[in-house]
Scaffold this active site. Structure first.
Site: not given
Ligand code: EPU
Length: 425
Positions: A22-23, A92, A116, A121-125, A304, A326, A396
């Protein structure tokens, strides 16, 4: 409303085949839009995240065909259309459309991603990376606006090791002018898979799978054919399930190297894991001992699988401490498992589970994808009929799961039940 009903206690036996990752899938599909001619990806899992991404690519003018897990994406007529709402909110990984569209068009508008709820769950990076490449990034009314006149290679040090940021920066950088270096990059197999596809499309990427990735920008990318890697999280889920309630289960289409941390932990617990080239066999487990688990970035124990692993801990003698470094809040399944008679509690970023306990059927809610996987295993173990709600989370990520489990002898069915609101309608 659809729910899963499981009559627990049936021992599982036979072979279960793992689908594509999936990922990886959720990054490979956006990666394909960077090409100027059709890209074919084989072995995709039949899961809702894949269909949502297909819909997103179609929304921007891509032509997509999907048959038996093989998707052909023709990106020739894709336009740089804003995607502030709708399908982007469903998963996501829609954040990969940011890197891919920025890389292709030098600008993009993408709604903030869903997915989820595992705590913050930041996306700053990701954003730091896009900015380093020369993009101006603004958050306007819940959508991210990315704009650049030109993208230039840059040296980017990730403050946290992030799968999403590593892949997203790769997507944005493959067509940038000059050299990009990503330091402290994530090393997950999915990153290698995406780098392999991009390289076969003509990109110049070195070091994927190590913590320094070097990308030399190229002008154009072309179509290719690619076969996705098997899903290591699905593999691990089945390994845990086989250890919990198997009478001899073969897990097929596996890269054993990708699940070494899981194999080691299961062996430490007393599970016999027989590793072949592309298969793993787990015979009936006699006795399980409690073990402590700490989730880490790859090649450590994956976050996971922490939730499904907790269900196995309910069957082990003694107390297990599962610590998630994590996603420290990824423990929503514990309350549901307690309804099923599990002895578990959450303290800080750890769950403490004491066993062995006999699980009992209950009506429970799959609060997120891997909580759902945990409840599936719990339902297979429990005496009585378990009813799992909110199964769209499970669908999903686990394709064809009902069939796969029925083939192993599980008594599981997807059924429609009436909700109070559907009765009054
Ligand atoms: N993080 C930041 N800033 C960022 C990005 C991440 O602080 O800009 C933090 C996160 O909050 C987290 C850690 O860094 O604490 C790692 O996050 P990462 O970016 O690696 O996670 P992700 O890319 O959002 C992917 C998978 C997740 C999986 C994690 C960890 C996809 C679409 N999702 O998420 O998968 O748990 O990596 O391996 O690839 C799942 O499959 O159930 C799932 C949630």
């Amino acid at each position: 409303m659809d729910v899963y009903k499981i009559k627990g206690g049936k021992r599982l036996q036979g072979t279960i085949r793992v689908s594509g990752a999936k990922n990886s899938a959720v990054a490979l599909i956006p990666a394909a839009i960077l090409a100027d001619s059709p890209v074919t990806i084989a072995g995709l899992p039949e899961i809702s995240d894949v269909y949502t991404l297909q819909a997103l690519v179609e929304e921007i003018g891509g032509k997509v065909e999907m048959k038996d897990g093989t998707m052909t994406i023709d990106p020739t007529e894709i336009i740089s259309m804003p995607l502030p709402n709708g399908n982007v909110k469903k998963l996501r990984a829609s954040y990969y459309m940011m890197g891919a569209m920025l890389g292709k068009f030098k600008h993009a508008v993408i709604g903030l991603p869903g997915g989820c709820h595992l705590g913050p769950r930041p996306i700053d990076q990701h954003i730091k990376g896009f900015e380093a490449l020369g993009a101006k990034v603004e958050n306007e009314h819940g959508a991210i606006y990315l704009r650049a006149d030109e993208l230039y290679g840059a040296k980017i040090y990730l403050d946290v090791v992030s799968v999403g940021a590593t892949i997203n920066i790769m997507l944005a950088a493959v067509k940038a002018k000059g050299k990009t270096i990503i330091e402290n990059a994530a090393k997950e197999p999915e990153i290698i898979d995406v780098a392999t596809l991009l390289s076969n499309m003509g990109a110049n990427i070195k070091g994927a799978g190590t913590n320094v990735i070097r990308i030399e920008g190229v002008e154009t990318l072309h179509g290719t054919k690619h076969t996705i890697i098997p899903d290591r999280i699905e593999t691990g889920t089945h390994m845990i399930m086989a250890a919990a309630i198997g009478d001899g289960v073969t897990i097929d289409n596996v890269i054993p190297l990708h699940v070494e941390a899981v194999t080691a932990k299961l062996r430490e617990m007393g599970v016999k894991v027989e590793v072949g080239e592309e298969q793993i066999f787990i015979p009936k487990t006699e006795k399980l001992h409690a073990v402590d688990v700490k989730t880490l970035v790859y090649p450590g124990f994956p976050t996971d699988l922490q939730q499904p692993f907790g269900v196995l801990s309910t069957q082990a003698e003694g107390s297990s401490i599962l610590t998630d470094t994590i996603y420290p809040a990824r423990f929503k399944q514990i309350d549901e498992l307690r309804r099923m008679n599990a002895d578990g509690r959450v303290e800080g970023r750890s769950a403490i589970i004491t066993g062995p306990t006999e699980l009992q059927a209950a009506t429970v809610e799959a609060t997120d994808l891997r909580a759902g996987a945990a409840l599936l295993i719990a339902g297979l173990l429990a005496s009585g009929e378990t009813e799992i709600h909110e199964i769209e989370h499970i669908e999903r990520g686990y394709g064809d799961i009902i069939n796969k489990l029925q083939n192993l002898g599980a008594d599981i069915n997807k059924v429609k039940v009436l909700t109070p609101s559907s009765i009054s309608e």
